[in-house]
Design a protein around this motif. Structure first.
Motif, short mmCIF file in Angstrom:
data_model
loop_
_atom_site.label_atom_id
_atom_site.label_comp_id
_atom_site.label_asym_id
_atom_site.label_seq_id
_atom_site.Cartn_x
_atom_site.Cartn_y
_atom_site.Cartn_z
N GLY A 137 0.68 -1.17 0.28
CA GLY A 137 -0.06 0.29 0.06
C GLY A 137 0.33 1.21 0.24
N PHE A 138 0.47 2.19 0.17
CA PHE A 138 0.57 3.68 0.41
C PHE A 138 0.38 4.56 0.98
CE2 PHE A 138 -3.09 4.08 -1.87
CZ PHE A 138 -3.17 5.33 -2.18
N VAL A 139 0.90 6.31 1.35
CA VAL A 139 1.02 6.89 2.18
C VAL A 139 1.18 7.82 1.68
CG1 VAL A 139 1.20 5.68 4.44
CG2 VAL A 139 3.36 7.44 3.31
N LEU A 140 0.45 9.49 2.05
CA LEU A 140 0.71 10.63 0.95
C LEU A 140 1.49 11.19 1.98
CD1 LEU A 140 -2.26 11.51 -0.54
CD2 LEU A 140 -0.22 10.64 -1.80
N CYS A 141 2.98 12.07 1.43
CA CYS A 141 3.21 12.88 2.69
C CYS A 141 3.02 14.40 2.38
CB CYS A 141 4.71 12.56 2.68
SG CYS A 141 4.98 10.53 3.18
N THR A 142 3.18 15.01 2.96
CA THR A 142 3.30 16.97 2.66
C THR A 142 4.37 17.29 3.58
OG1 THR A 142 1.04 16.26 1.75
CG2 THR A 142 1.82 18.62 2.19
N PRO A 143 5.19 17.70 3.78
CA PRO A 143 6.16 17.99 4.45
C PRO A 143 5.79 20.15 4.60
CG PRO A 143 7.53 17.65 2.29
CD PRO A 143 5.89 17.87 2.23
N THR A 144 6.28 19.84 6.01
CA THR A 144 5.77 21.63 6.39
C THR A 144 6.84 21.92 7.60
OG1 THR A 144 4.56 22.70 8.39
CG2 THR A 144 4.54 20.57 9.07
N THR A 145 6.82 22.65 7.26
CA THR A 145 8.37 23.62 8.24
C THR A 145 7.92 23.62 9.86
OG1 THR A 145 7.64 25.87 8.00
CG2 THR A 145 9.03 25.10 6.60
N TYR A 157 -4.25 0.66 1.34
CA TYR A 157 -3.99 -0.54 0.34
C TYR A 157 -3.89 -0.67 -1.20
CZ TYR A 157 -3.87 -4.02 4.55
OH TYR A 157 -3.59 -4.25 5.18
N TRP A 158 -3.18 -0.99 -2.09
CA TRP A 158 -3.21 -0.75 -3.53
C TRP A 158 -4.49 -1.24 -3.43
CZ3 TRP A 158 -0.31 2.78 -5.06
CH2 TRP A 158 0.85 2.98 -4.57
N GLY A 159 -5.71 -0.71 -3.79
CA GLY A 159 -7.12 -1.60 -4.31
C GLY A 159 -8.22 -1.43 -3.18
N PHE A 160 -7.74 -0.64 -2.19
CA PHE A 160 -8.38 -0.41 -1.22
C PHE A 160 -8.54 -1.74 -0.96
CE2 PHE A 160 -9.52 3.30 -3.97
CZ PHE A 160 -8.28 4.17 -3.28
#
Length: 289
Positions: A137-145, A157-160
């Protein structure tokens, strides 16, 4: 090219640590103070371009075995560069994905940092969001200061559906996420929280795909960043009045993210349409359908 040997040695030690069992207590505990701070995790990207070419073979060795908490290995995914490895580690400072409502709760069955690769990243003037995945599966990453405001690394999960179907893409295009990522930060001596939402679309494509375009259904169109068979794109979100007329905790009119269904189109070498997904519906991460 000038090579910083001390820096390389330090990075190799970090990679060696990730190759062994993950000890969540070894990760840096993020400072948490004030009721306005969200329980989120963070990451930041550190530059190690010079070291990348020197230690590429070492990275392969460090990630050669299957993850300790996942059924599938990561042999089909590209290796992380040292820079990407650091970004993935800082995206998941608890050692892996966490609970969607509790950033302090690590979910070990979703894998460890060493199982994940930085697959594709979209950068703009406001920052960036990356698709970070394992074979499951995967996660989304959004950096912040301001790390205490960072988005949680929520696993999908890929495909949920467990155990994830990463190889299952034969029709040119698979949209795995249409969701929101928020860049949050505090301003002023009172540290008032500000939120900048982004609509994000990410997924997978087959080798013949050369370009992926997102029609955001509000007049905007964006070319996604395509890398190693994965893609991601984002645009700043817009708030609209809640159609149900609800109020927030302070009694003010509630606003929601304007998130109409989008259209995702994959193009081939000659500009021909290979696959198009229409009416892709907005939804949260972590779904298992």
């Amino acid at each position: 090219m000038t090579v910083d040997e001390q820096r390389i040695a330090g990075e190799l030690r970090l990679m060696a640590e990730e190759a062994g069992p993950v000890d969540a207590l070894a990760y840096v505990r993020r400072a948490r103070a004030g009721s306005i701070r969200r329980r989120r995790l963070s990451w930041s990207i550190a530059g190690l371009v010079a070291a990348a070419s020197v230690v590429a073979v070492v990275v392969t060795g460090a990630f050669g075995g299957p993850g300790g908490h996942t059924a599938a290995g990561v042999a089909t995914l590209p290796d992380n560069t040292p820079e990407q490895l650091r970004a993935v580690r800082e995206c998941m400072p608890k050692g892996g994905p966490v609970h969607n409502m509790d950033g302090e709760r690590r979910i070990s069955e979703h894998g460890a940092v060493r199982d994940f690769r930085l697959l594709a990243e979209y950068r703009d003037q406001g920052g960036s969001t990356a698709l970070v995945g394992s074979e499951s599966g995967f996660v989304l990453c959004t950096p912040t200061t301001q790390p205490e405001f960072a988005e949680r690394a929520v696993f999908t999960y890929w495909g949920f559906e467990a155990p994830g179907n990463l190889p299952d893409i034969s029709d040119g295009l698979r949209v795995d996420a249409y969701t929101v990522q928020t860049h949050s930060y505090a301003v002023g001596p009172e540290r008032l929280q500000r939120d900048e939402p982004y609509r994000v679309v990410a997924g997978r494509v087959t080798a013949e795909v050369r370009r992926v375009e997102i029609d955001w259904a509000d007049g905007r169109r964006t070319d996604a960043r395509v890398s190693n068979g994965f893609f991601i794109a984002r645009v700043p979100g817009k708030s609209v009045p809640d159609p149900r007329g609800r109020e927030d905790a302070l009694g003010e009119p509630l606003t929601i993210l304007d998130s109409p269904p989008v259209t995702v189109t994959a193009y081939g070498t000659g500009g021909q349409v290979l696959r198009q997904e229409k009416d892709v519906v907005f939804g949260p991460l972590g779904r298992q359908e």
